[in-house]
Scaffold this motif. Structure first.
Motif, short mmCIF file in Angstrom:
data_model
loop_
_atom_site.label_atom_id
_atom_site.label_comp_id
_atom_site.label_asym_id
_atom_site.label_seq_id
_atom_site.Cartn_x
_atom_site.Cartn_y
_atom_site.Cartn_z
N PRO A 120 44.70 46.42 51.53
CA PRO A 120 44.58 47.71 50.86
C PRO A 120 43.17 48.29 51.01
CG PRO A 120 45.57 46.06 49.41
CD PRO A 120 45.00 45.34 50.58
N ILE A 121 43.08 49.60 51.16
CA ILE A 121 41.79 50.27 51.30
C ILE A 121 41.70 51.42 50.29
CG2 ILE A 121 41.17 49.63 53.65
CD1 ILE A 121 42.60 52.20 54.59
N PRO A 122 41.69 51.11 48.99
CA PRO A 122 41.61 52.18 47.99
C PRO A 122 40.32 52.97 48.16
CG PRO A 122 41.19 50.04 46.98
CD PRO A 122 41.68 49.77 48.37
N SER A 123 40.45 54.28 48.00
CA SER A 123 39.31 55.18 48.11
C SER A 123 38.86 55.61 46.73
CB SER A 123 39.69 56.41 48.95
OG SER A 123 38.58 57.25 49.15
N THR A 124 37.57 55.67 46.52
CA THR A 124 37.04 56.11 45.23
C THR A 124 35.64 56.65 45.44
OG1 THR A 124 36.55 55.45 42.95
CG2 THR A 124 36.06 53.83 44.67
N THR A 125 35.19 57.43 44.48
CA THR A 125 33.81 57.94 44.49
C THR A 125 33.02 57.41 43.30
OG1 THR A 125 34.45 59.93 43.24
CG2 THR A 125 34.52 60.07 45.65
N ARG A 126 33.65 56.58 42.48
CA ARG A 126 33.01 56.09 41.26
C ARG A 126 32.82 54.58 41.30
NH1 ARG A 126 36.20 58.62 36.21
NH2 ARG A 126 35.26 56.72 35.34
N ALA A 127 31.64 54.14 40.90
CA ALA A 127 31.31 52.72 40.93
C ALA A 127 32.20 51.92 39.99
CB ALA A 127 29.85 52.51 40.58
N ASP A 128 32.53 52.50 38.83
CA ASP A 128 33.38 51.74 37.90
C ASP A 128 34.78 51.56 38.46
OD1 ASP A 128 33.84 54.50 37.61
OD2 ASP A 128 34.38 54.33 35.49
N HIS A 129 35.28 52.57 39.15
CA HIS A 129 36.60 52.42 39.78
C HIS A 129 36.54 51.43 40.94
CE1 HIS A 129 38.25 56.57 38.26
NE2 HIS A 129 38.19 55.65 37.32
N LEU A 130 35.45 51.43 41.69
CA LEU A 130 35.27 50.46 42.76
C LEU A 130 35.36 49.04 42.21
CD1 LEU A 130 34.37 49.66 45.69
CD2 LEU A 130 32.01 49.83 44.83
N GLU A 131 34.65 48.79 41.13
CA GLU A 131 34.65 47.45 40.54
C GLU A 131 36.03 47.10 39.99
OE1 GLU A 131 31.40 46.91 37.84
OE2 GLU A 131 29.91 47.68 39.26
N GLU A 132 36.70 48.08 39.40
CA GLU A 132 38.06 47.86 38.91
C GLU A 132 39.00 47.50 40.06
OE1 GLU A 132 41.78 50.49 37.04
OE2 GLU A 132 39.77 51.36 37.15
N ASN A 133 38.89 48.24 41.16
CA ASN A 133 39.76 47.97 42.30
C ASN A 133 39.54 46.57 42.85
OD1 ASN A 133 40.73 50.59 42.13
ND2 ASN A 133 39.41 51.37 43.75
N LEU A 134 38.28 46.19 43.06
CA LEU A 134 37.99 44.91 43.67
C LEU A 134 38.36 43.74 42.76
CD1 LEU A 134 34.60 45.73 45.42
CD2 LEU A 134 36.90 45.70 46.39
N ALA A 135 38.32 43.97 41.45
CA ALA A 135 38.70 42.92 40.52
C ALA A 135 40.18 42.60 40.59
CB ALA A 135 38.32 43.32 39.09
N ALA A 136 40.96 43.47 41.22
CA ALA A 136 42.40 43.22 41.36
C ALA A 136 42.68 41.98 42.20
CB ALA A 136 43.09 44.43 41.98
N ALA A 137 41.71 41.56 42.99
CA ALA A 137 41.91 40.37 43.81
C ALA A 137 42.10 39.13 42.96
CB ALA A 137 40.72 40.18 44.76
N ALA A 138 41.62 39.18 41.72
CA ALA A 138 41.73 38.03 40.82
C ALA A 138 42.95 38.11 39.91
CB ALA A 138 40.47 37.90 39.98
N VAL A 139 43.75 39.17 40.06
CA VAL A 139 44.94 39.34 39.23
C VAL A 139 46.12 38.63 39.90
CG1 VAL A 139 46.58 41.01 38.28
CG2 VAL A 139 44.12 41.53 38.31
N HIS A 140 46.77 37.75 39.17
CA HIS A 140 47.88 36.98 39.74
C HIS A 140 49.17 37.28 38.96
CE1 HIS A 140 45.05 34.91 42.25
NE2 HIS A 140 44.34 34.56 41.19
N LEU A 141 50.14 37.81 39.66
CA LEU A 141 51.43 38.13 39.06
C LEU A 141 52.30 36.89 38.98
CD1 LEU A 141 52.17 41.36 41.15
CD2 LEU A 141 51.20 41.27 38.84
N THR A 142 53.04 36.76 37.90
CA THR A 142 54.02 35.67 37.83
C THR A 142 55.25 36.08 38.65
OG1 THR A 142 55.21 36.57 35.91
CG2 THR A 142 53.25 35.20 35.47
N PRO A 143 56.07 35.13 39.05
CA PRO A 143 57.29 35.48 39.78
C PRO A 143 58.15 36.49 39.03
CG PRO A 143 56.86 33.14 39.99
CD PRO A 143 55.87 33.66 38.99
N ALA A 144 58.23 36.35 37.71
CA ALA A 144 59.04 37.28 36.93
C ALA A 144 58.45 38.68 36.94
CB ALA A 144 59.17 36.77 35.49
#
Length: 279
Positions: A242-266
């Motif tokens: 994924p290559i999310p585009s943003t102009t805000r540093a807080d959104h950049l950090e939010e986007n990159l933190a998604a790499a640590a989010v793990h979905l359960t199978p359900a």
């Protein structure tokens, strides 16, 4: 466990969550200074894939990235795109003529201050120019050492198949996200062939948060709806970058933190069941 990296073309390793540079302001202003700072912050946070294009400001976006980041860290890939040009009246249109592609690659090399574009993508296939001429030109540029790997954007499975008969394809960049899966078949083809799939517009313009199921999963995990949408993409296939585009540093950090989010199978199953129409 989902891998955090992928090797484009089998050898060029990048972290899977990148940055789309399309919306970065390029005109001299406070906004431009913010764009420079954001690009630098992305690299500080570990981004190793940044996507730009000749079309983004007619090359001004490429120049911005060079100003912000050159000399580039050795692990940073700045990918660009060619094949769209502006008419004398100022209108952008598809243009895959060999001389245009060559000129745009030379301009990209100058603007990015590099000797070779490691990943060059054809922004769109020009229906007025034979595909063999378009990709044959990019193949020649690769042979000449100006291009490392070749990618496509907004293609069908049939177009991808035809392209692969002409030249090795390292990446495909199509519109794709949790709520827009028109190109599922293309993603499956890329997965089977180990071709990088770069979904542009990886988050559905903020509308993910209005979907009850997405909001529910986000609440369960204690994250944002945007992070759920990006985590779903990372979990969708190991070739997805994924290559999310943003102009805000807080959104950049939010986007990159998604790499640590793990979905359960359900949770994954519930998200898989969503469509455009679901609320």
């Amino acid at each position: 466990m989902t891998s955090a990296t992928f090797r484009i073309g089998g050898d060029l390793e990048v972290r899977r969550l990148g940055l789309g540079a399309m919306h970065l302001a390029t005109e001299p202003s406070d906004a431009r200074e913010a764009s420079l700072a954001l690009a630098r912050r992305a690299v500080e946070l570990g981004v190793t894939l940044i996507d730009t294009a000749h079309m983004y400001g007619g090359g001004a976006n490429e120049e911005l990235l060079a100003e912000a980041l050159h000399p580039y860290p050795k692990d940073l890939l700045v990918a660009t795109k060619v094949g769209v040009s502006r008419s004398p009246s100022g209108e952008w249109g598809l243009d895959g003529r060999p001389d245009v592609l060559r000129a745009q690659v030379d301009e990209a090399l100058r603007r990015l201050r590099v000797d070779r574009v490691e990943l060059l993508q054809l922004h769109r296939i020009d229906p007025e120019t034979p595909l063999a001429d378009q990709l044959g030109t990019l193949r020649e540029l690769r042979t000449e050492g100006k291009v490392g790997r070749i990618g496509l954007s907004e293609v069908t499975v049939a177009e991808l198949d035809r392209a692969r008969e002409i030249v090795d394809i390292a990446s495909v960049q199509n519109r794709y996200n949790l709520l827009d899966r028109e190109h599922d078949a293309v993603l499956e083809a890329c997965t089977a062939a180990d071709i990088a799939f770069l979904p542009w517009r990886p988050v559905a313009h903020g509308s993910s948060g209005t979907r009850a199921e997405v909001a529910a999963v986000a609440a369960e995990l204690g994250v944002t709806a945007t992070q759920v949408a990006l985590a779903w993409l990372l979990d969708r296939s190991p070739v997805v970058l994924p290559i999310p585009s943003t102009t805000r540093a807080d959104h950049l950090e939010e986007n990159l933190a998604a790499a640590a989010v793990h979905l359960t199978p359900a949770q994954r199953a519930r998200l898989d069941g969503l469509t455009h129409e679901d609320a």
